[in-house]
Scaffold this motif. Structure first.
Motif, short mmCIF file in Angstrom:
data_model
loop_
_atom_site.label_atom_id
_atom_site.label_comp_id
_atom_site.label_asym_id
_atom_site.label_seq_id
_atom_site.Cartn_x
_atom_site.Cartn_y
_atom_site.Cartn_z
N ALA A 1 30.43 52.45 22.79
CA ALA A 1 31.46 52.95 23.71
C ALA A 1 31.00 54.22 24.40
CB ALA A 1 32.76 53.20 22.93
N LEU A 2 30.28 55.09 23.66
CA LEU A 2 29.80 56.35 24.23
C LEU A 2 28.78 56.09 25.34
CD1 LEU A 2 29.97 59.44 24.00
CD2 LEU A 2 28.04 59.33 22.38
N ALA A 3 27.87 55.13 25.10
CA ALA A 3 26.86 54.79 26.11
C ALA A 3 27.52 54.27 27.38
CB ALA A 3 25.89 53.75 25.55
N GLN A 4 28.50 53.38 27.20
CA GLN A 4 29.23 52.83 28.36
C GLN A 4 29.97 53.92 29.11
OE1 GLN A 4 29.07 49.85 29.61
NE2 GLN A 4 27.93 48.85 27.97
N GLN A 5 30.54 54.85 28.35
CA GLN A 5 31.29 55.96 28.97
C GLN A 5 30.38 56.83 29.81
OE1 GLN A 5 33.21 58.57 26.15
NE2 GLN A 5 34.71 59.26 27.63
N TYR A 6 29.19 57.15 29.27
CA TYR A 6 28.21 57.95 30.03
C TYR A 6 27.87 57.25 31.34
CZ TYR A 6 27.20 61.09 26.06
OH TYR A 6 27.28 62.01 25.06
N TYR A 7 27.63 55.94 31.26
CA TYR A 7 27.23 55.17 32.45
C TYR A 7 28.36 55.17 33.49
CZ TYR A 7 25.30 51.46 35.34
OH TYR A 7 24.80 50.74 36.40
N GLU A 8 29.58 54.91 33.05
CA GLU A 8 30.71 54.83 33.98
C GLU A 8 31.01 56.17 34.63
OE1 GLU A 8 33.83 53.09 31.68
OE2 GLU A 8 32.77 51.18 31.45
N LYS A 9 30.74 57.26 33.90
CA LYS A 9 30.99 58.60 34.44
C LYS A 9 29.84 59.12 35.30
CE LYS A 9 32.87 61.68 31.72
NZ LYS A 9 33.07 62.52 30.51
N GLY A 10 28.76 58.31 35.40
CA GLY A 10 27.61 58.71 36.23
C GLY A 10 26.64 59.65 35.53
N GLU A 11 26.78 59.80 34.22
CA GLU A 11 25.85 60.65 33.45
C GLU A 11 24.71 59.76 32.95
OE1 GLU A 11 27.78 63.32 30.63
OE2 GLU A 11 29.69 63.05 31.69
N TYR A 12 23.82 59.39 33.90
CA TYR A 12 22.84 58.34 33.63
C TYR A 12 21.75 58.77 32.66
CZ TYR A 12 25.29 56.27 37.55
OH TYR A 12 26.27 55.77 38.38
N LYS A 13 21.36 60.03 32.67
CA LYS A 13 20.32 60.48 31.73
C LYS A 13 20.82 60.38 30.29
CE LYS A 13 17.86 63.49 34.95
NZ LYS A 13 17.46 64.87 35.30
N LYS A 14 22.07 60.78 30.08
CA LYS A 14 22.66 60.65 28.74
C LYS A 14 22.81 59.17 28.37
CE LYS A 14 25.29 64.98 28.76
NZ LYS A 14 26.66 65.57 28.71
N ALA A 15 23.17 58.34 29.37
CA ALA A 15 23.32 56.90 29.12
C ALA A 15 22.00 56.29 28.68
CB ALA A 15 23.85 56.21 30.37
N ILE A 16 20.87 56.71 29.32
CA ILE A 16 19.55 56.18 28.96
C ILE A 16 19.24 56.46 27.50
CG2 ILE A 16 17.07 56.54 29.32
CD1 ILE A 16 17.78 56.95 32.35
N VAL A 17 19.48 57.69 27.09
CA VAL A 17 19.20 58.07 25.69
C VAL A 17 20.06 57.23 24.74
CG1 VAL A 17 19.35 59.95 24.01
CG2 VAL A 17 18.52 60.41 26.33
N ALA A 18 21.33 57.08 25.07
CA ALA A 18 22.25 56.34 24.20
C ALA A 18 21.88 54.86 24.12
CB ALA A 18 23.68 56.50 24.70
N PHE A 19 21.60 54.23 25.29
CA PHE A 19 21.24 52.81 25.30
C PHE A 19 19.91 52.57 24.58
CE2 PHE A 19 24.12 52.22 29.12
CZ PHE A 19 24.99 51.35 28.48
N GLU A 20 18.95 53.48 24.77
CA GLU A 20 17.63 53.34 24.12
C GLU A 20 17.78 53.36 22.60
OE1 GLU A 20 13.12 55.14 24.66
OE2 GLU A 20 14.85 56.37 25.22
N LYS A 21 18.60 54.27 22.14
CA LYS A 21 18.84 54.39 20.69
C LYS A 21 19.50 53.11 20.15
CE LYS A 21 21.04 57.47 17.34
NZ LYS A 21 21.90 58.68 17.17
N LEU A 22 20.47 52.60 20.90
CA LEU A 22 21.15 51.37 20.49
C LEU A 22 20.20 50.19 20.47
CD1 LEU A 22 24.49 51.79 22.50
CD2 LEU A 22 24.36 51.53 20.02
N TYR A 23 19.33 50.11 21.48
CA TYR A 23 18.41 48.97 21.59
C TYR A 23 17.38 48.98 20.47
CZ TYR A 23 15.57 45.32 23.70
OH TYR A 23 14.87 44.15 23.92
N LYS A 24 16.92 50.16 20.10
CA LYS A 24 15.97 50.25 18.99
C LYS A 24 16.61 49.80 17.68
CE LYS A 24 12.91 53.83 20.85
NZ LYS A 24 12.53 55.26 20.80
N SER A 25 17.91 50.09 17.54
CA SER A 25 18.62 49.68 16.33
C SER A 25 18.94 48.19 16.32
CB SER A 25 19.95 50.44 16.21
OG SER A 25 19.72 51.83 16.22
#
Length: 597
Positions: free
Chosen positions: A23-47
């Motif tokens: 939910a946090l990754a999606q929230q970052y993306y929707e709010k336009g905070e793309y650098k934070k979204a990248i970090v969050a999605f990368e962490k999720l994908y590795k897991s």
């Protein structure tokens, strides 16, 4: 056991944490905070490397930052990743789209073709790849995928997707055809398909899309006769308010398979509601001539009688009385004809102006063997006639009996409202208000609205005038209106307007008087009253009612749709909480030429 419980607890905590991070990754993306979204999605994908959506979320974030080079490297590395047991073909679509963003259409198309080729080798991937193409608005590629899958395997049904794509492409004919194919193959999708189709139709039969849809249905009915096409033609004609043409289709359905007259009955009701009395009469006579069910014939005859009562202009009701009496002679005075008996009693009281005869007739009906609800119908009608005669205490006895017998039923709530209204007529405002407070939460929205409206009239006009002089005059005018004594009611309201200027009751008096003017076809006088409410009482509760009434006047009597639009607009933009809001919206869209579902 403890270890087992600990493992369950740990798994639950992990799942909760994962959901929160997602939910946090999606929230970052929707709010336009793309650098934070990248970090969050990368962490999720590795897991969770099997969840391709996390990887795509990361790629989309890079693309939003216009870092197409990094997105390209990641995509190519993922496609060539030797540790992947199976390549996810959606990556071909994503890679192609990234090259499109880089304005390299040749390489982009090569990857799109790889995605299409993959589905031709593995048809089970058609849905996921087709949807991936749709999400990128690559509609022609999506069409190729869906069509090939259906050609190769008849078990696949992508007609809904195909129809939606044609709609997005603006190819209305192919969209309509696809939805018709969908309805034919999966009739349970009919309601859904009609909702989508209706967005492309107008109320105007001559509209290009309406004409196209009608021609497609007629062509199919000629080439492959099916009652389904008749049903859809009837539906189209109803949207266009062409009830006579809808009736032709409904007769075909009835004569060729659907031996119930229920659909035709519903069409008659629609015709009546929309004021097409000529067609309604034709339909009701058809039902009477073709039905073998006594109850259906009785219902249709009742509706037909009511239409004919309303059409009498010279006050001569002898022929209608004979028809009532013939029906009651044929079907008897029993529980089956209780509604017909009620209508006859009302006819005697209100049209023939013989309330004593109506009361006597209903008192005889109370002696029949009836259910509680049937007895309630009789007692409510009996009370109404007694109110008409100003025998309030007798009326209250019958209303109270129904209220007590059917406490939690809508009929019981109707009776309670009649108790309140009768108490209001006789000047017992405190008891009326007590009853109305209960009804504000009625399960029937109509009763709740009526109760609230009457309660506000009483409470608003009791505060500043302890003697309730103006309110008593208003209640008397209301009773005169109920008794169909319009001239006396208008005069009583005029007395309020002259002698109680500036009091809260003034706008209520103006509004009721306007409605009475409308009944007498004195539309200029009605318009003047509504105008005064809008001008002097625009902040009060009747403002939206006045705007809506003005709009209807301009639409139906002054032939000025542009002026009507202005008043509907006022409700839409400034009175969103109005009970007229939905109807105003529909009427406004209709006047503007939009589709109205």
């Amino acid at each position: 056991m403890r270890i087992f419980l600990f493992l369950i607890f740990s798994m639950a905590m992990c799942t909760q944490t994962w959901a929160q991070n997602d939910a946090l990754a999606q929230q970052y993306y929707e709010k336009g905070e793309y650098k934070k979204a990248i970090v969050a999605f990368e962490k999720l994908y590795k897991s969770a490397p099997r969840k391709i959506n996390y990887f795509i979320g990361m790629i989309n974030s890079y693309q939003q930052l216009e870092d197409f080079e990094t997105a390209e490297k990641l995509l190519l590395a993922e496609i060539e990743n030797p540790t992947l047991k199976r390549l996810n073909p959606i990556l071909y679509v994503e890679t192609g789209f990234n090259y499109d963003l880089k304005r390299d259409s040749i390489i982009a198309n090569s990857y799109y073709e790889k995605a299409v080729a993959y589905t031709q080798q593995k048809i089970s991937a058609s849905y996921s790849i087709g949807r991936a193409f749709e999400k990128k608005s690559l509609l022609d590629y999506a069409l190729r995928v869906y069509k090939y899958a259906m050609e190769e395997n008849p078990n696949y049904n992508f007609l809904n997707n195909i129809a939606r794509i044609y709609g997005e492409k603006g190819d209305i004919e192919k969209m309509f055809s696809s939805y018709l194919d969908l309805i034919k193959n999966r009739e349970e999708q009919k309601g859904y398909s009609q909702r989508i189709i209706s967005q492309f139709l107008r109320n105007d039969p001559n509209n290009e899309n309406n004409t196209l849809f009608r021609k497609l249905l007629l062509k199919r009915n000629q080439e492959e006769p099916n009652l389904l096409w008749n049903e859809l033609l009837s539906w189209l004609f109803i949207q266009q308010k062409q009830y006579k043409r809808a009736f032709i289709q409904e007769k075909a359905i009835y004569m060729n398979g659907d031996y119930s007259l229920q659909r035709i009955f519903e069409l008659a009701n629609l015709s009546i509601e929309d004021g097409d009395d000529e067609t309604a009469r034709e339909i009701l006579n058809y039902i009477i001539d073709n039905s073998t069910q006594d109850m259906t014939i009785i219902r249709a005859s009742q509706n037909l009688l009511q239409l004919d009562i309303d059409a009498v202009a010279d006050g001569n009701y002898d022929e209608i009385q004979q028809r009532f009496e013939a029906l009651l002679a044929e079907y008897g005075r029993n529980f089956r004809t209780i509604l017909l008996q009620r209508d006859y009693a009302n006819f005697l009281a209100f049209q023939k102006n013989d309330p004593e005869a109506g009361i006597a007739y209903l008192k005889e009906a109370t002696e029949l063997k009836l259910t509680l609800r049937q007895a309630a119908v009789v007692k409510l009608a009996l009370g109404d006639i007694l109110v008409y005669q100003e025998q309030f205490n007798q009326a209250l006895i019958y209303f109270s009996q129904v209220q007590k017998a059917l406490k939690n039923d809508v009929k019981g709530q109707e009776a309670r409202f009649r108790v309140a209204r009768t108490s209001y007529y006789k000047g017992d405002f405190a008891w009326a208000e007590t009853q109305l407070k209960v009804l504000k939460s009625s399960v029937s929205q109509l009763i709740a609205n009526d109760a609230l409206q009457l309660k506000l009239i009483i409470s608003d006009n009791s505060l500043e005038d302890s003697t309730q002089t103006a309110l008593k005059k208003y209640a008397k005018a209301d009773l005169l209106s109920y008794q169909k004594k319009e001239t006396e009611a208008i005069a009583k309201l005029e007395e309020i307007l002259q002698n109680h200027k500036g009091e809260k009751i003034e706008d209520e008096a103006l509004f009721m008087q306007a409605k009475l003017y409308e009944k007498r076809d004195e539309f200029d006088k009605a318009r003047l009253n509504y105008k005064k409410i809008i001008e002097f009482y625009k902040e009060d509760i009747l403002a939206d009612d006045a705007y809506f009434a003005m709009a209807q006047l301009y639409l139906n009597h002054f032939d000025d749709p542009e002026k009507a639009k202005q008043y509907f607009e006022e409700i839409i933009f400034n009175h969103q909480d109005s009970i007229h809001y939905v109807e105003a919206q529909k009427a406004y869209r209709r006047l503007r030429g939009d589709a109205v579902n």
